[in-house]
Design a protein around this motif. Sequence first.
Motif, PDB file in Angstrom:
ATOM      1  N   MET A 173       0.847  -1.185   0.000  1.00  0.00           N
ATOM      2  CA  MET A 173       0.000   0.000   0.000  1.00  0.00           C
ATOM      3  C   MET A 173       0.889   1.244   0.000  1.00  0.00           C
ATOM      4  N   PRO A 174       0.699   2.130  -0.977  1.00  0.00           N
ATOM      5  CA  PRO A 174       1.534   3.333  -1.028  1.00  0.00           C
ATOM      6  C   PRO A 174       1.203   4.301   0.121  1.00  0.00           C
ATOM      7  N   THR A 175       2.219   5.008   0.561  1.00  0.00           N
ATOM      8  CA  THR A 175       2.019   6.010   1.609  1.00  0.00           C
ATOM      9  C   THR A 175       1.438   7.274   0.989  1.00  0.00           C
ATOM     10  N   LYS A 176       1.010   8.193   1.846  1.00  0.00           N
ATOM     11  CA  LYS A 176       0.468   9.460   1.350  1.00  0.00           C
ATOM     12  C   LYS A 176       1.506  10.228   0.552  1.00  0.00           C
ATOM     13  N   SER A 177       2.754  10.201   0.994  1.00  0.00           N
ATOM     14  CA  SER A 177       3.790  10.922   0.257  1.00  0.00           C
ATOM     15  C   SER A 177       4.052  10.262  -1.099  1.00  0.00           C
ATOM     16  N   ASP A 178       3.984   8.925  -1.166  1.00  0.00           N
ATOM     17  CA  ASP A 178       4.131   8.234  -2.455  1.00  0.00           C
ATOM     18  C   ASP A 178       3.027   8.661  -3.420  1.00  0.00           C
ATOM     19  N   VAL A 179       1.825   8.738  -2.896  1.00  0.00           N
ATOM     20  CA  VAL A 179       0.677   9.139  -3.714  1.00  0.00           C
ATOM     21  C   VAL A 179       0.845  10.577  -4.191  1.00  0.00           C
ATOM     22  N   ALA A 180       1.263  11.460  -3.291  1.00  0.00           N
ATOM     23  CA  ALA A 180       1.446  12.871  -3.660  1.00  0.00           C
ATOM     24  C   ALA A 180       2.522  13.023  -4.728  1.00  0.00           C
ATOM     25  N   ILE A 181       3.614  12.315  -4.576  1.00  0.00           N
ATOM     26  CA  ILE A 181       4.703  12.381  -5.558  1.00  0.00           C
ATOM     27  C   ILE A 181       4.239  11.820  -6.899  1.00  0.00           C
ATOM     28  N   ALA A 182       3.549  10.700  -6.863  1.00  0.00           N
ATOM     29  CA  ALA A 182       3.042  10.090  -8.100  1.00  0.00           C
ATOM     30  C   ALA A 182       2.051  11.012  -8.798  1.00  0.00           C
ATOM     31  N   ASP A 183       1.229  11.686  -8.017  1.00  0.00           N
ATOM     32  CA  ASP A 183       0.250  12.612  -8.599  1.00  0.00           C
ATOM     33  C   ASP A 183       0.958  13.760  -9.309  1.00  0.00           C
ATOM     34  N   VAL A 184       1.967  14.330  -8.677  1.00  0.00           N
ATOM     35  CA  VAL A 184       2.723  15.434  -9.288  1.00  0.00           C
ATOM     36  C   VAL A 184       3.430  14.946 -10.549  1.00  0.00           C
ATOM     37  N   ARG A 185       4.038  13.783 -10.482  1.00  0.00           N
ATOM     38  CA  ARG A 185       4.730  13.233 -11.655  1.00  0.00           C
ATOM     39  C   ARG A 185       3.749  12.962 -12.799  1.00  0.00           C
ATOM     40  N   PHE A 186       2.607  12.372 -12.451  1.00  0.00           N
ATOM     41  CA  PHE A 186       1.597  12.096 -13.476  1.00  0.00           C
ATOM     42  C   PHE A 186       1.180  13.385 -14.171  1.00  0.00           C
ATOM     43  N   ARG A 187       0.874  14.403 -13.395  1.00  0.00           N
ATOM     44  CA  ARG A 187       0.440  15.687 -13.978  1.00  0.00           C
ATOM     45  C   ARG A 187       1.525  16.300 -14.863  1.00  0.00           C
ATOM     46  N   ALA A 188       2.781  16.195 -14.421  1.00  0.00           N
ATOM     47  CA  ALA A 188       3.884  16.724 -15.226  1.00  0.00           C
ATOM     48  C   ALA A 188       4.014  15.963 -16.536  1.00  0.00           C
ATOM     49  N   LEU A 189       3.975  14.644 -16.460  1.00  0.00           N
ATOM     50  CA  LEU A 189       4.067  13.831 -17.670  1.00  0.00           C
ATOM     51  C   LEU A 189       2.903  14.122 -18.608  1.00  0.00           C
ATOM     52  N   TRP A 190       1.726  14.312 -18.044  1.00  0.00           N
ATOM     53  CA  TRP A 190       0.542  14.575 -18.856  1.00  0.00           C
ATOM     54  C   TRP A 190       0.670  15.910 -19.583  1.00  0.00           C
ATOM     55  N   LYS A 191       1.162  16.922 -18.868  1.00  0.00           N
ATOM     56  CA  LYS A 191       1.354  18.243 -19.494  1.00  0.00           C
ATOM     57  C   LYS A 191       2.390  18.196 -20.605  1.00  0.00           C
ATOM     58  N   LEU A 192       3.375  17.326 -20.450  1.00  0.00           N
ATOM     59  CA  LEU A 192       4.415  17.171 -21.464  1.00  0.00           C
ATOM     60  C   LEU A 192       3.988  16.225 -22.592  1.00  0.00           C
ATOM     61  N   CYS A 193       2.737  15.790 -22.558  1.00  0.00           N
ATOM     62  CA  CYS A 193       2.172  14.855 -23.542  1.00  0.00           C
ATOM     63  C   CYS A 193       2.920  13.528 -23.576  1.00  0.00           C
ATOM     64  N   GLN A 194       3.449  13.135 -22.449  1.00  0.00           N
ATOM     65  CA  GLN A 194       4.100  11.833 -22.333  1.00  0.00           C
ATOM     66  C   GLN A 194       3.100  10.876 -21.668  1.00  0.00           C
ATOM     67  N   HIS A 195       2.035  10.635 -22.413  1.00  0.00           N
ATOM     68  CA  HIS A 195       0.900   9.896 -21.881  1.00  0.00           C
ATOM     69  C   HIS A 195       1.231   8.454 -21.523  1.00  0.00           C
ATOM     70  N   ALA A 196       2.031   7.792 -22.331  1.00  0.00           N
ATOM     71  CA  ALA A 196       2.367   6.390 -22.047  1.00  0.00           C
ATOM     72  C   ALA A 196       3.096   6.283 -20.705  1.00  0.00           C
ATOM     73  N   GLN A 197       4.035   7.172 -20.458  1.00  0.00           N
ATOM     74  CA  GLN A 197       4.750   7.168 -19.181  1.00  0.00           C
ATOM     75  C   GLN A 197       3.803   7.528 -18.035  1.00  0.00           C
ATOM     76  N   GLY A 198       2.921   8.493 -18.286  1.00  0.00           N
ATOM     77  CA  GLY A 198       1.949   8.885 -17.271  1.00  0.00           C
ATOM     78  C   GLY A 198       1.034   7.732 -16.901  1.00  0.00           C
ATOM     79  N   ILE A 199       0.605   6.978 -17.879  1.00  0.00           N
ATOM     80  CA  ILE A 199      -0.282   5.835 -17.623  1.00  0.00           C
ATOM     81  C   ILE A 199       0.467   4.736 -16.870  1.00  0.00           C
ATOM     82  N   ARG A 200       1.728   4.531 -17.208  1.00  0.00           N
ATOM     83  CA  ARG A 200       2.526   3.556 -16.443  1.00  0.00           C
ATOM     84  C   ARG A 200       2.611   3.969 -14.978  1.00  0.00           C
ATOM     85  N   MET A 201       2.858   5.256 -14.741  1.00  0.00           N
ATOM     86  CA  MET A 201       2.933   5.773 -13.368  1.00  0.00           C
ATOM     87  C   MET A 201       1.576   5.588 -12.674  1.00  0.00           C
ATOM     88  N   TYR A 202       0.515   5.891 -13.376  1.00  0.00           N
ATOM     89  CA  TYR A 202      -0.855   5.752 -12.862  1.00  0.00           C
ATOM     90  C   TYR A 202      -1.110   4.305 -12.416  1.00  0.00           C
TER      91      TYR A 202
END
Length: 136
Positions: A1-30
């Motif tokens: 089970m991921p911790t709250k900080s893991d979730v927060a970091i993953a959320d920020v990374r996902f949003r960054a990847l999504w803005k950069l149109c790196q959707h495949a990487q974002g979905i892997r992170m998701y």
Amino acid sequence: MPTKSDVAIADVRFRALWKLCQHAQGIRMYRQIGRLFWQAEAVGRHYEHLGKMYRAVVEYEYLVFEYNKMRKDFLSLPKGPRELFVLGRWYADKDKVKARKYLTTYLSAEKVWVRAPAFRLRHKNAARAILNKLKR
């Protein structure tokens, strides 16, 4: 089970990847972090845009399920109803019971938002047409 900080970091990374149109990487992170439900809409729309409707439907159903678990009033959430319409349209020729459920819920949003001046159901006529077709 991921911790709250893991979730927060993953959320920020996902949003960054999504803005950069790196959707495949974002979905892997998701997927690695355990499918953060608030990202399911973006992932579902991406799959829909690619024409991968089955995958989009899986994400939208997950989104609806998670929102319904948290609160009964799914329709009060921003942009909530569109996914219901997409699910209803998808199931129209596959599962009439599910299609009716999703489309009826979609159309009920109008009653919930009756006093909101900016609210309108974009797919209201299409949803009604599908429901009428399902009655036959």
